[in-house]
Design an enzyme around this catalytic site. Structure first.
Site, PDB file in Angstrom:
ATOM      1  N   GLU A 423      -4.033   1.539   1.840  1.00 48.09           N
ATOM      2  CA  GLU A 423      -2.676   1.804   2.324  1.00 48.09           C
ATOM      3  C   GLU A 423      -2.511   3.255   2.780  1.00 48.09           C
ATOM      4  O   GLU A 423      -1.542   3.935   2.428  1.00 48.09           O
ATOM      5  CB  GLU A 423      -1.645   1.477   1.239  1.00 48.09           C
ATOM      6  CG  GLU A 423      -1.639   0.007   0.879  1.00 48.09           C
ATOM      7  CD  GLU A 423      -0.517  -0.403  -0.080  1.00 48.09           C
ATOM      8  OE1 GLU A 423       0.206   0.472  -0.570  1.00 48.09           O
ATOM      9  OE2 GLU A 423      -0.374  -1.614  -0.313  1.00 48.09           O
ATOM     10  N   GLU A 532      -5.417  -6.919  -1.566  1.00 46.10           N
ATOM     11  CA  GLU A 532      -4.485  -6.720  -2.681  1.00 46.10           C
ATOM     12  C   GLU A 532      -3.331  -7.705  -2.545  1.00 46.10           C
ATOM     13  O   GLU A 532      -2.870  -7.958  -1.426  1.00 46.10           O
ATOM     14  CB  GLU A 532      -3.972  -5.278  -2.649  1.00 46.10           C
ATOM     15  CG  GLU A 532      -3.257  -4.862  -3.904  1.00 46.10           C
ATOM     16  CD  GLU A 532      -2.867  -3.396  -3.871  1.00 46.10           C
ATOM     17  OE1 GLU A 532      -3.702  -2.531  -3.515  1.00 46.10           O
ATOM     18  OE2 GLU A 532      -1.704  -3.117  -4.208  1.00 46.10           O
TER      19      GLU A 532
HETATM   20  C1  GAL Z   1       0.338  -1.264  -3.646  1.00 43.20           C
HETATM   21  C2  GAL Z   1      -0.655  -0.141  -3.928  1.00 43.20           C
HETATM   22  C3  GAL Z   1      -1.128  -0.162  -5.365  1.00 43.20           C
HETATM   23  C4  GAL Z   1       0.035  -0.314  -6.298  1.00 43.20           C
HETATM   24  C5  GAL Z   1       0.781  -1.569  -5.949  1.00 43.20           C
HETATM   25  C6  GAL Z   1       1.939  -1.882  -6.871  1.00 43.20           C
HETATM   26  O1  GAL Z   1       1.060  -1.061  -2.514  1.00 43.20           O
HETATM   27  O2  GAL Z   1      -1.774  -0.267  -3.099  1.00 43.20           O
HETATM   28  O3  GAL Z   1      -1.830   1.018  -5.651  1.00 43.20           O
HETATM   29  O4  GAL Z   1       0.839   0.790  -6.162  1.00 43.20           O
HETATM   30  O5  GAL Z   1       1.293  -1.432  -4.641  1.00 43.20           O
HETATM   31  O6  GAL Z   1       2.606  -3.039  -6.449  1.00 43.20           O
END
Ligand code: GAL
Length: 839
Positions: A423, A532
């Site tokens: 991100e 993710e």
């Molecule tokens: C994502 C990020 C993670 C964590 C997660 C929590 O956007 O890549 O590191 O912060 O959100 O939902």
């Protein structure tokens, strides 16, 4: 051709046998350099000097994380976007001697990772600095060593500028340290690169590139042997070549071995070979180096996903941060192994090392246990996400750090992808708060609160794409065998990282609406991995009714969410606005063959980022497994989907107010239906509809016994009973292992529960328990998985949370027993013995 090879191999083997009498152990000595360090929290500008008086400093063994020792109630370790961790400046010193006999050796110190901004001196001389907190590095001590005398190594660690991380980083020399002694001609640091250019079930070719370093000021002639050894220790192929080394030069030598009928590495059978490198000079063995490898082949397909050894495999992975709960960031191999065991039991087959290079031991374990790893380099590039983060070092250090990561890790068979960023804000040319979607808005708003200039600078597409391409190129040069990806929360083709055209696989974070067929419309012929997903929010054993409506959906993610109880319901009905329920994200992956797999946020809860409540909560609610390592209910949803074993998991507990409406969920598999009985009376059978992952009954609570039975073709598969408990009267202790190694490092995780007078566990017990230990070990930490518990995780005292807690016992170095006693004001005490043994 093959025949010539085998004849050569036989000759080589004979040649080798003739010289193997020289002591193999002596040629390369790698010693654990973690014992007997001195530590001081606070700056001591003179402490680099060899004669500095450190008598009053604390003595300890590494790995060590000083932040975890702090009382969390005194600091604010975590808000989304990075909170202030109990950081500061710490100094470590260690005295050591090197024998006169080693005068001709080359002596290195190898650090697996220091968080962060480390500087190292030996005998008062500065030998190096390294800002990155997750990278491994080596320094050559040879020119500074005083043989036969006292030497002092001093390390300054600066974690004072806070916040510099979005999650709990830990502070200190939190990974292992090694002292490596070699002859002047030796295999260089991370000096082998082993690939398998062609693999079939019948035959594999193994290509070995060895970097040999000549530390002599004269030319040297050596013989290089590479031997492939199977998991039983049998040498299955050998190759050798003569090498001429110029003075003070490092050369790369390429060799190829062939192996018949190789046993392929897979997630079910992670079969490991090793390549043993031997350097021989004048019939004398002068170096001996081992590279564990696996033989496998794989590819990603735009339509059909991921294939390993020709078979389609869905990557069922989780993202994990590096902390080990109550142990903080301090590496402990058994703690990592336990995490992986718990995940493997769930059917998980993949790990994303979010968002940084992991401890090398994690990768060794993933090799041995069969996980598909996405090894990640960075969470940010040039644009910062928290005020003092790595972005400030990125311009100067990214090339070196990324190079070192690939060099260190590229022989691991468990690694299948490199991620060069998570991100990163370089996905966009400019960020305009009015046009952001919720997730972007959350990110920016959080960061904007903490940024100095309060303004994200506009960036040129060209520059952002260049950075992406450059990083991908660095990786490709060092390892063309694996694809490069990034985790992206901008899933439109306008994303600058995508537009660079340098990613082999498109990685999406969240945005499950974009995962389906429209992915191919937007990204023709591209491969997709869900880097993710989900970000479900759950507190183990905590339930709010009703279960079939969203439990929390805060509208303002720029502010901590507030309500009387800072817990999230354990039904799968709570997630961040940019995420999904576990069931929804898994359904999307399961039903779309083009999705190679998923890395769920997260396998384990972690310290920091206590979304959605923020401080004084101090750890996450995202884990499928809590911070103490106890599975939450959804663990069993995955187990029912991801494994073949029979699963029937029924929740919640059965301690409610009389008459209260309670939703009862069951995750199950290998059965057609589940029948529920309350005090012997059937409440009906239920079966999952297509695409459903649980069944539910809504029942007015009556105390007694809830019994669930799963049936296949009318025959019972599993029976599960939950009983209403009375008040707690006694403590129960259960160890995951009752016999551990007396190596000063091994751990036994003891689960603590409260029982009622009939021996029924009390699921709502919250008694405060005090622990004492005697014998050969100590309490390394205590935890209960409660994100709101601000008692230091090192304290030998813990409240039960949802009826449970965990004590982590660590062995000493003597064989014998560790006796743990648990006491609580109103409960009968309990004791457990763990034996520690030397073998
Ligand atoms: C994502 C990020 C993670 C964590 C997660 C929590 O956007 O890549 O590191 O912060 O959100 O939902």
């Amino acid at each position: 051709m093959k025949k010539i090879y085998s004849i050569l191999s036989v000759i080589a083997l004979f040649c080798f046998l003739a010289v193997s009498c020289s002591s193999e152990k002596d040629v390369r000595q790698v010693s654990d350099f973690t014992e007997g360090w001195k530590f001081n929290l606070g700056d001591e500008p003179e402490a680099y000097k060899a004669d500095f008086d450190d008598n009053n400093w604390r003595q300890l063994d590494l790995p060590h994380d000083w932040s975890i020792e702090a009382d969390f109630s005194l600091s604010n370790p975590a808000t989304p976007g990075g909170g202030a961790l109990p950081g500061g400046i710490g100094w470590y010193r260690k005295e050591f001697t090197v024998d006169q006999a080693d005068k001709d050796k080359t002596i290195y110190i190898d650090f697996d990772g220091i968080y962060w901004l480390s500087k190292v001196w030996v005998n008062g001389k500065l030998i190096g600095e390294r800002p990155n907190g997750y990278i491994s590095f080596r320094y050559d001590l040879t020119p500074y060593i005083k043989y036969g005398e006292k030497n002092v190594i001093a390390v300054r660690v600066d974690n004072s500028k806070q916040p510099n991380s979005r999650w709990y980083s830990g502070s200190g020399i939190y990974r292992n340290v090694w002292l490596t002694k070699v002859n002047p001609v030796h295999v260089d640091y991370w000096g082998t690169y082993v690939t398998t250019p062609s693999v079939t079930d019948q035959e594999a070719s193994v290509k070995i590139v060895t970097r040999i370093k000549n530390g002599n000021t004269s030319e040297q002639d050596v013989e290089l042997y590479s031997v492939l050894v199977d998991a039983t220790g049998k040498e299955v192929a050998t190759v050798n070549v003569s090498v001429k080394l110029s003075a003070s030069d490092t050369v790369s030598v390429e060799q190829t071995l062939n192996v018949d009928n190789p046993t392929l590495w897979s997630v079910e059978n992670p079969y490991m070979y090793k390549v043993v490198t031997r350097i021989v000079q004048n019939d004398k063995l002068i170096d001996n180096y081992e590279t564990p490898i696996g033989i496998r082949y794989f590819h990603f397909d735009a339509d059909k996903g991921f294939f390993l050894n020709g078979k389609s495999v869905k990557i069922k992975g989780v993202c994990n941060h590096h902390d080990l709960g109550a142990l903080g960031a301090a590496v402990n191999v058994r703690a990592i192994e336990r995490q992986l065991e718990i995940l493997k039991e769930m059917g998980c087959n993949g790990i994303r090392t979010a968002h940084n290079p992991p401890a090398p031991e994690l990768l060794d374990l993933c090799d041995k246990m069969g996980f598909i790893v996405m090894d990640e380099a960075f969470d940010m590039w040039r644009k910062k996400k928290s005020p003092y983060d790595y972005s400030q070092y990125f311009p100067e250090w990214h090339e070196r750090d990324l190079t070192d990561l690939i060099l260190r890790d590229r022989n691991h068979p468990s690694i299948f992808m490199w991620s060069v960023g998570n991100e990163v804000l370089e996905q966009w040319s400019h960020i305009d708060a009015d046009t952001l979607d919720l997730q972007q808005a959350n990110m920016i708003l959080n960061f904007a609160n903490t940024l100095d200039n309060k303004k994200i600078q506009s960036e040129d597409l060209h520059i952002n794409s260049l950075v992406a391409s450059k990083l991908a190129d660095i990786v490709k040069k060092l390892d063309p065998t694996r694809p490069v990806t990034t985790g992206n929360n901008e899933t439109e083709p306008s994303n600058h990282v995508f537009r660079s055209g340098s990613m082999d696989i498109i990685g999406f974070n969240y945005h499950e609406n974009n995962w389906g067929e429209e992915f191919h419309k937007k990204f023709p012929d591209q491969k997709l991995i869900i880097t993710e997903s989900t970000s479900g929010l759950m507190s183990r054993g905590y339930y709010e009714m009703p279960s079939d409506s969203m439990n929390i959906w805060p509208e303002r993610w720029d502010k901590p969410f507030d309500r009387p109880v800072h817990q999230c319901s354990s039904y799968d009905n709570c997630h961040v606005p940019w995420g999904t329920t576990h069931e929804d994200s898994w359904r999307a992956v399961k039903n779309n063959p083009h999705i190679s797999g998923i890395y769920i946020w997260t396998g384990f809860d972690y310290l920091g980022e206590p979304t959605p409540f923020w401080w004084p909560s101090r750890s996450s609610y995202f884990g499928i497994i809590d911070l103490a390592g106890i599975p939450k209910d959804v663990y069993y949803m995955y187990q029912s989907e991801w494994t073949d074993k029979d699963v029937l998991h029924v929740f919640p507990h059965w301690n409610w107010k009389e008459g209260q409406t309670v939703d009862i969920w069951a995750y199950y598999n290998n059965a057609d239906e589940v029948e529920l009985f309350l005090n012997g009376k059937s409440l009906g059978k239920k079966s999952k509809e297509a695409d459903q992952f649980h069944v539910m009954w809504r029942v007015p609570f009556v105390k007694g016994t809830l019994k669930a039975v799963s049936y296949k073709n009318g025959k019972e598969v599993l029976v599960k009973e939950t009983k209403t408990s009375g008040d707690p009267v006694s403590i129960k202790l259960t160890a995951d292992r009752s016999k551990i190694k007396a190596d000063g490092k091994d751990l036994s995780f003891v689960t603590v529960e409260a029982l009622d007078a009939n021996g029924i566990p009390v699921p709502v017990a919250d008694d405060l328990i005090d622990f004492t230990v005697s014998g050969n070990g100590f309490i390394a930490g205590t935890d209960n998985g409660d994100a709101t518990d601000s008692t230091s995780l090192k304290r030998p005292r813990r409240k039960l949370f949802s009826g449970k807690a965990v004590v982590i016992l660590q062995s000493g170095r003597k064989s014998g027993n560790i006796t743990l006693t648990a006491k609580s004001e109103k409960l009968k005490s309990a004791t457990i013995d763990i034996s520690t043994h030397g073998d």
